[in-house]
Scaffold this motif. Structure first.
Motif, short mmCIF file in Angstrom:
data_model
loop_
_atom_site.label_atom_id
_atom_site.label_comp_id
_atom_site.label_asym_id
_atom_site.label_seq_id
_atom_site.Cartn_x
_atom_site.Cartn_y
_atom_site.Cartn_z
N LYS A 130 -46.01 -32.44 14.30
CA LYS A 130 -46.04 -31.16 13.57
C LYS A 130 -46.85 -31.29 12.29
CE LYS A 130 -41.59 -29.50 15.28
NZ LYS A 130 -40.20 -29.15 14.89
N ALA A 131 -46.73 -32.42 11.62
CA ALA A 131 -47.39 -32.60 10.32
C ALA A 131 -48.91 -32.65 10.44
CB ALA A 131 -46.87 -33.86 9.65
N LYS A 132 -49.41 -33.43 11.37
CA LYS A 132 -50.86 -33.61 11.46
C LYS A 132 -51.59 -32.30 11.79
CE LYS A 132 -50.70 -38.55 11.94
NZ LYS A 132 -51.07 -39.74 12.69
N PRO A 133 -51.12 -31.49 12.75
CA PRO A 133 -51.77 -30.19 12.96
C PRO A 133 -51.65 -29.27 11.74
CG PRO A 133 -50.44 -30.76 14.87
CD PRO A 133 -50.13 -31.76 13.80
N ALA A 134 -50.53 -29.34 11.03
CA ALA A 134 -50.37 -28.52 9.82
C ALA A 134 -51.40 -28.92 8.77
CB ALA A 134 -48.95 -28.65 9.26
N ILE A 135 -51.63 -30.21 8.62
CA ILE A 135 -52.62 -30.69 7.66
C ILE A 135 -54.02 -30.25 8.08
CG2 ILE A 135 -53.73 -32.76 6.71
CD1 ILE A 135 -50.89 -34.07 6.81
N LYS A 136 -54.34 -30.35 9.36
CA LYS A 136 -55.65 -29.90 9.85
C LYS A 136 -55.84 -28.41 9.59
CE LYS A 136 -56.54 -33.35 13.41
NZ LYS A 136 -57.68 -34.00 12.82
N LYS A 137 -54.78 -27.63 9.78
CA LYS A 137 -54.85 -26.19 9.51
C LYS A 137 -55.11 -25.94 8.03
CE LYS A 137 -52.26 -21.89 9.90
NZ LYS A 137 -50.97 -21.27 10.12
N MET A 138 -54.41 -26.67 7.16
CA MET A 138 -54.64 -26.52 5.72
C MET A 138 -56.08 -26.85 5.36
SD MET A 138 -51.40 -28.20 3.81
CE MET A 138 -49.75 -27.91 4.41
N GLU A 139 -56.58 -27.93 5.94
CA GLU A 139 -57.96 -28.33 5.65
C GLU A 139 -58.94 -27.24 6.11
OE1 GLU A 139 -57.28 -33.16 5.87
OE2 GLU A 139 -58.01 -32.11 7.65
N ALA A 140 -58.68 -26.65 7.27
CA ALA A 140 -59.54 -25.58 7.78
C ALA A 140 -59.48 -24.35 6.88
CB ALA A 140 -59.14 -25.22 9.21
N GLU A 141 -58.32 -24.09 6.30
CA GLU A 141 -58.15 -22.95 5.40
C GLU A 141 -58.72 -23.23 4.01
OE1 GLU A 141 -53.92 -22.43 5.60
OE2 GLU A 141 -54.02 -21.29 7.48
N GLY A 142 -58.99 -24.48 3.72
CA GLY A 142 -59.59 -24.86 2.46
C GLY A 142 -58.58 -25.41 1.47
N LEU A 143 -58.89 -26.63 0.99
CA LEU A 143 -58.02 -27.28 0.01
C LEU A 143 -58.72 -27.50 -1.32
CD1 LEU A 143 -56.24 -29.93 2.25
CD2 LEU A 143 -55.30 -27.80 1.35
N GLY A 144 -59.90 -26.97 -1.47
CA GLY A 144 -60.62 -27.21 -2.73
C GLY A 144 -60.90 -28.69 -2.90
N GLU A 145 -60.56 -29.22 -4.06
CA GLU A 145 -60.80 -30.62 -4.35
C GLU A 145 -59.57 -31.49 -4.11
OE1 GLU A 145 -62.57 -31.07 -8.23
OE2 GLU A 145 -63.93 -29.40 -7.86
N GLY A 146 -58.52 -30.92 -3.57
CA GLY A 146 -57.29 -31.67 -3.31
C GLY A 146 -57.30 -32.33 -1.95
N TYR A 147 -56.28 -33.14 -1.72
CA TYR A 147 -56.14 -33.86 -0.47
C TYR A 147 -54.69 -33.76 -0.01
CZ TYR A 147 -60.44 -36.04 -2.09
OH TYR A 147 -61.70 -36.26 -2.56
N VAL A 148 -54.49 -33.79 1.30
CA VAL A 148 -53.15 -33.84 1.87
C VAL A 148 -53.11 -35.00 2.86
CG1 VAL A 148 -51.35 -32.64 3.16
CG2 VAL A 148 -52.85 -31.35 1.63
N HIS A 149 -52.10 -35.87 2.69
CA HIS A 149 -51.93 -37.03 3.56
C HIS A 149 -50.55 -36.98 4.21
CE1 HIS A 149 -55.47 -38.88 1.74
NE2 HIS A 149 -54.99 -38.46 0.60
N PHE A 150 -50.46 -37.47 5.42
CA PHE A 150 -49.18 -37.58 6.11
C PHE A 150 -48.50 -38.88 5.72
CE2 PHE A 150 -47.03 -39.46 9.87
CZ PHE A 150 -45.94 -38.60 9.91
N LEU A 151 -47.20 -38.81 5.42
CA LEU A 151 -46.39 -40.00 5.18
C LEU A 151 -45.18 -39.90 6.10
CD1 LEU A 151 -45.81 -42.60 3.55
CD2 LEU A 151 -44.53 -41.16 1.94
N ASP A 152 -45.06 -40.87 7.00
CA ASP A 152 -43.95 -40.87 7.96
C ASP A 152 -42.65 -41.17 7.22
OD1 ASP A 152 -42.58 -40.86 10.37
OD2 ASP A 152 -43.14 -42.92 10.86
N LEU A 153 -41.75 -40.18 7.19
CA LEU A 153 -40.49 -40.31 6.45
C LEU A 153 -39.37 -39.64 7.23
CD1 LEU A 153 -38.87 -41.08 3.88
CD2 LEU A 153 -39.50 -38.83 2.99
N ASP A 154 -38.42 -40.45 7.69
CA ASP A 154 -37.23 -39.92 8.37
C ASP A 154 -36.04 -40.17 7.45
OD1 ASP A 154 -35.08 -39.28 9.94
OD2 ASP A 154 -35.70 -40.49 11.66
#
Length: 120
Positions: free
Chosen positions: A47-71
């Motif tokens: 769920k996280a990786k597609p959400a990040i790809k969607k955010m990137e497609a919508e534009g993140l400006g100069e920021g970054y989003v990374h996945f961190l596996d956390l249960d």
């Protein structure tokens, strides 16, 4: 609040639990668009990786989003995620505890931890 009133977050490191949908998703977008390096800490990479790809497609400006596996239901995995984060970053500027289980019934995990903070 006008966009110009939001803080500049360039150089800031943020960790947010959850965030692949809803309020967490929008929060991550705002923080990244203000220049932050944001870690989406969640247990479900599917769920996280597609959400990040969607955010990137919508534009993140100069920021970054990374996945961190956390249960959050597994103390050993939490320790592993903390170690991974510490190896990647020198500091954490902002922590947002967003992950939660919205509806019961609640129960204890095998480690005796309530699943209230775990999204299944």
């Amino acid at each position: 609040m006008a966009k110009s009133e939001l803080a500049d977050l360039h150089g800031k490191v943020v960790l947010i639990t959850g965030g692949n949908t809803g309020i967490g998703y929008s929060t991550i977008q705002i923080l990244a668009r203000r220049g932050a390096k944001v870690y989406m800490a969640t247990r479900d990479a599917t769920k996280a990786k597609p959400a990040i790809k969607k955010m990137e497609a919508e534009g993140l400006g100069e920021g970054y989003v990374h996945f961190l596996d956390l249960d959050l239901a597994d103390p050993r995995q939490v320790s592993q995620a903390a170690k991974q984060f510490a190896e990647s970053e020198e500091r954490l500027d902002i922590l947002i505890n967003n992950a939660a289980l919205g509806l019961g019934p609640f129960h204890l995990t095998d480690d005796g931890i309530t699943n209230v903070m775990v999204i299944k």
